[in-house]
Design a protein around this motif. Structure first.
Motif, PDB file in Angstrom:
ATOM      1  N   LEU A   1     -35.230  59.710 -21.212  1.00 50.61           N
ATOM      2  CA  LEU A   1     -35.583  60.675 -22.244  1.00 50.61           C
ATOM      3  C   LEU A   1     -36.792  61.467 -21.769  1.00 50.61           C
ATOM      4  N   GLU A   2     -37.140  62.512 -22.514  1.00 52.17           N
ATOM      5  CA  GLU A   2     -38.273  63.345 -22.090  1.00 52.17           C
ATOM      6  C   GLU A   2     -39.552  62.538 -21.953  1.00 52.17           C
ATOM      7  N   ARG A   3     -39.740  61.589 -22.870  1.00 48.08           N
ATOM      8  CA  ARG A   3     -40.997  60.834 -22.890  1.00 48.08           C
ATOM      9  C   ARG A   3     -40.975  59.599 -21.994  1.00 48.08           C
ATOM     10  N   GLY A   4     -39.869  59.381 -21.302  1.00 46.02           N
ATOM     11  CA  GLY A   4     -39.793  58.205 -20.427  1.00 46.02           C
ATOM     12  C   GLY A   4     -38.407  57.590 -20.489  1.00 46.02           C
ATOM     13  N   ILE A   5     -38.292  56.384 -19.928  1.00 51.56           N
ATOM     14  CA  ILE A   5     -36.995  55.726 -19.895  1.00 51.56           C
ATOM     15  C   ILE A   5     -36.930  54.644 -20.964  1.00 51.56           C
TER      16      ILE A   5
ATOM     17  N   ARG B   1     -35.223  51.428 -22.147  1.00 56.32           N
ATOM     18  CA  ARG B   1     -34.332  50.363 -21.666  1.00 56.32           C
ATOM     19  C   ARG B   1     -33.654  49.730 -22.871  1.00 56.32           C
ATOM     20  N   ALA B   2     -32.451  50.210 -23.166  1.00 59.35           N
ATOM     21  CA  ALA B   2     -31.767  49.804 -24.393  1.00 59.35           C
ATOM     22  C   ALA B   2     -31.055  48.471 -24.231  1.00 59.35           C
ATOM     23  N   VAL B   3     -30.672  48.142 -22.996  1.00 65.30           N
ATOM     24  CA  VAL B   3     -30.065  46.843 -22.701  1.00 65.30           C
ATOM     25  C   VAL B   3     -30.768  46.313 -21.459  1.00 65.30           C
ATOM     26  N   ASN B   4     -31.310  45.099 -21.580  1.00 69.02           N
ATOM     27  CA  ASN B   4     -32.175  44.595 -20.528  1.00 69.02           C
ATOM     28  C   ASN B   4     -31.712  43.201 -20.095  1.00 69.02           C
ATOM     29  N   ASP B   5     -31.065  43.133 -18.961  1.00 71.24           N
ATOM     30  CA  ASP B   5     -30.687  41.847 -18.361  1.00 71.24           C
ATOM     31  C   ASP B   5     -29.840  40.981 -19.298  1.00 71.24           C
TER      32      ASP B   5
ATOM     33  N   SER C   1     -40.863  49.905 -29.795  1.00 72.79           N
ATOM     34  CA  SER C   1     -40.307  51.058 -29.108  1.00 72.79           C
ATOM     35  C   SER C   1     -39.729  50.596 -27.774  1.00 72.79           C
ATOM     36  N   LEU C   2     -38.548  51.067 -27.457  1.00 73.02           N
ATOM     37  CA  LEU C   2     -37.941  50.686 -26.184  1.00 73.02           C
ATOM     38  C   LEU C   2     -38.488  51.545 -25.049  1.00 73.02           C
ATOM     39  N   LEU C   3     -39.173  52.635 -25.423  1.00 77.04           N
ATOM     40  CA  LEU C   3     -39.780  53.507 -24.414  1.00 77.04           C
ATOM     41  C   LEU C   3     -41.035  52.877 -23.847  1.00 77.04           C
ATOM     42  N   ASP C   4     -41.779  52.228 -24.723  1.00 74.51           N
ATOM     43  CA  ASP C   4     -43.062  51.683 -24.316  1.00 74.51           C
ATOM     44  C   ASP C   4     -43.206  50.302 -24.944  1.00 74.51           C
ATOM     45  N   PRO C   5     -42.367  49.357 -24.515  1.00 76.89           N
ATOM     46  CA  PRO C   5     -42.364  48.054 -25.166  1.00 76.89           C
ATOM     47  C   PRO C   5     -43.647  47.294 -24.876  1.00 76.89           C
ATOM     48  N   PRO C   6     -44.052  46.400 -25.787  1.00 81.24           N
ATOM     49  CA  PRO C   6     -45.247  45.603 -25.529  1.00 81.24           C
ATOM     50  C   PRO C   6     -45.011  44.708 -24.310  1.00 81.24           C
ATOM     51  N   PRO C   7     -46.084  44.349 -23.603  1.00 84.85           N
ATOM     52  CA  PRO C   7     -45.885  43.470 -22.439  1.00 84.85           C
ATOM     53  C   PRO C   7     -45.451  42.073 -22.897  1.00 84.85           C
ATOM     54  N   GLY C   8     -44.889  41.313 -21.980  1.00 83.15           N
ATOM     55  CA  GLY C   8     -44.488  39.946 -22.304  1.00 83.15           C
ATOM     56  C   GLY C   8     -43.217  39.927 -23.118  1.00 83.15           C
ATOM     57  N   CYS C   9     -43.141  39.001 -24.069  1.00 83.09           N
ATOM     58  CA  CYS C   9     -41.969  38.922 -24.947  1.00 83.09           C
ATOM     59  C   CYS C   9     -42.093  40.018 -25.997  1.00 83.09           C
ATOM     60  N   PRO C  10     -41.102  40.900 -26.133  1.00 80.26           N
ATOM     61  CA  PRO C  10     -41.267  42.017 -27.074  1.00 80.26           C
ATOM     62  C   PRO C  10     -41.390  41.578 -28.535  1.00 80.26           C
ATOM     63  N   PHE C  11     -41.044  40.327 -28.830  1.00 77.92           N
ATOM     64  CA  PHE C  11     -41.141  39.858 -30.218  1.00 77.92           C
ATOM     65  C   PHE C  11     -42.547  39.354 -30.558  1.00 77.92           C
ATOM     66  N   HIS C  12     -43.417  39.190 -29.554  1.00 73.27           N
ATOM     67  CA  HIS C  12     -44.676  38.490 -29.831  1.00 73.27           C
ATOM     68  C   HIS C  12     -45.524  39.180 -30.907  1.00 73.27           C
ATOM     69  N   VAL C  13     -45.418  40.530 -30.993  1.00 76.36           N
ATOM     70  CA  VAL C  13     -46.237  41.230 -31.992  1.00 76.36           C
ATOM     71  C   VAL C  13     -45.821  40.901 -33.433  1.00 76.36           C
TER      72      VAL C  13
END
Ligand SMILES: Nc1ncnc2c1ncn2[C@@H]1O[C@H](COP(=O)(O)OP(=O)(O)O)[C@@H](O)[C@H]1O
Ligand SMILES: [Mg+2]
Length: 326
Positions: A16-20, A22-26, A275-287
């Motif tokens: 996307l314009e603002r970055g990539i 990652r909608a499906v990850n591994d 956000s999938l554009l700028d996901p939090p580091p580590g496990c995305p659920f931690h927040v």
């Protein structure tokens, strides 16, 4: 024919314009012949993108950035467009999200079936096609006369049955259905799912059902996959995932649903999906996770393997195992 479908390390990106994003990850899982897999997770978790990628039906700018989708050992990701076109409907078919609205409003149902049969070289004669369509409609508990009607003359449940009949027209060994009952009332939902199970058994096909309703899923599926932020965070037999959920997100999903607590309203899970554009580091659920520990914001967790193929990606689960070795 029965088939085994293996999804291995699937990656899907939307540049996307603002970055990539990652909608499906591994994402990895194996679907055995006759198996019914339920894919659950909040809206935006990547369920639809996963199955569209498997069928190579991603809308631009979406692209498969890695991984394999093996159908009886043949990689659909690497297959030619023509091989893929032929595989759709005849080997792996899709009842798309909002399928009943995708029926062509100006064509009679029968004509839409005939077009499908022609496109796949399954057309012999008008008489034979009519008989074939009547059998397909009967298989989903509709009268043969439905073939002469236009979509607007059918109820939602009837349209959804028509879409299931189209998906089974060429006897695929894998049927993928994306929220096929979401727009229907509860009674009709159950009827449509019963029909799906019956046709699946008749074809000895396997099914991937995408849905929200955990209660309905627990009755339908053999195996449950829970998606969060593009990741398959928990996966396993329904009795393990619902009976002994390990991922805090799965626990909250189950607890927040009215059918599993008391018949109240859907409470939802506090916080918003990342956000999938700028996901939090580590496990995305931690927040949003009530049980997060220090490591959760650092690395994505490894995978814990339990009984009967139960898999969980959560630091709490892997840590507990480290503290109390089996
Ligand atoms: N056409 C698209 N363009 C850009 N991003 C998309 C598109 N389709 C999906 N996505 C991204 O993929 C994510 C997952 O969407 P989707 O697979 O539809 O989720 P689900 O089916 O679980 O609700 C979205 O949150 C969005 O970030
Ligand atoms: Mg979806």
């Amino acid at each position: 024919m029965t088939s085994t479908l293996e999804v291995r390390h699937l990656q899907v990106e939307f540049p996307l314009e603002r970055g990539i994003a990652r909608a499906v990850n591994d994402v990895s899982f194996t679907l055995h012949p006759g198996e019914r897999l339920g894919l659950v997770g909040e809206s935006g978790s990547g369920k639809t993108t996963t199955i569209l990628a498997m069928l190579r039906l991603l809308a631009k700018p979406g692209r498969i950035a890695g991984g394999e989708v093996l159908l009886d050992g043949e990689d659909l990701v690497a297959a030619t467009d023509e091989t893929m076109r032929r595989a759709r409907f005849s080997r792996i078919s899709l009842v798309p999200q909002g399928a009943m609205n995708s029926l062509n409003p100006v064509l009679r149902i029968g004509v839409q079936f005939h077009d499908l049969l022609k496109a796949h070289g399954a057309w012999k004669s008008r008489g034979e096609a009519r008989a074939h369509v009547a059998r397909l409609l009967e298989a989903v508990e509709l009268e043969p006369g439905v073939a002469d009607l236009f979509p607007h003359q059918l109820s939602g449940g009837m349209k959804q049955r028509v879409c299931i009949a189209m998906a089974i027209a060429l006897k695929p060994s894998v049927i993928v259905a994306d929220e096929p009952t979401s727009a229907l009332d509860v009674v009709v939902q159950k009827q449509v799912l019963r029909t799906l199970v019956r046709v699946q058994k008749e074809l000895s096909a396997s099914v991937i059902l995408v849905g929200h309703d955990m209660a309905l899923m627990s009755q339908f599926a053999h195996t449950i996959g829970v998606m969060y932020a593009g990741r398959l965070v928990e996966y396993g037999p329904v009795r393990q995932v619902f009976g002994n959920p390990r991922h805090p997100y799965t626990k909250m999903l189950i607890a927040s649903l009215p059918s599993f607590s008391h018949r109240g309203r859907f409470l939802g899970i506090p916080g918003v999906a990342p956000s999938l554009l700028d996901p939090p580091p580590g496990c995305p659920f931690h927040v949003r996770c009530p049980s997060a520990i220090a490591g959760c914001s650092r690395d994505y967790p490894g995978e814990w393997l339990g009984e009967d193929g139960h898999r969980v990606s959560c630091h709490l689960v892997t840590e507990v195992r480290d503290v109390h070795p089996a």
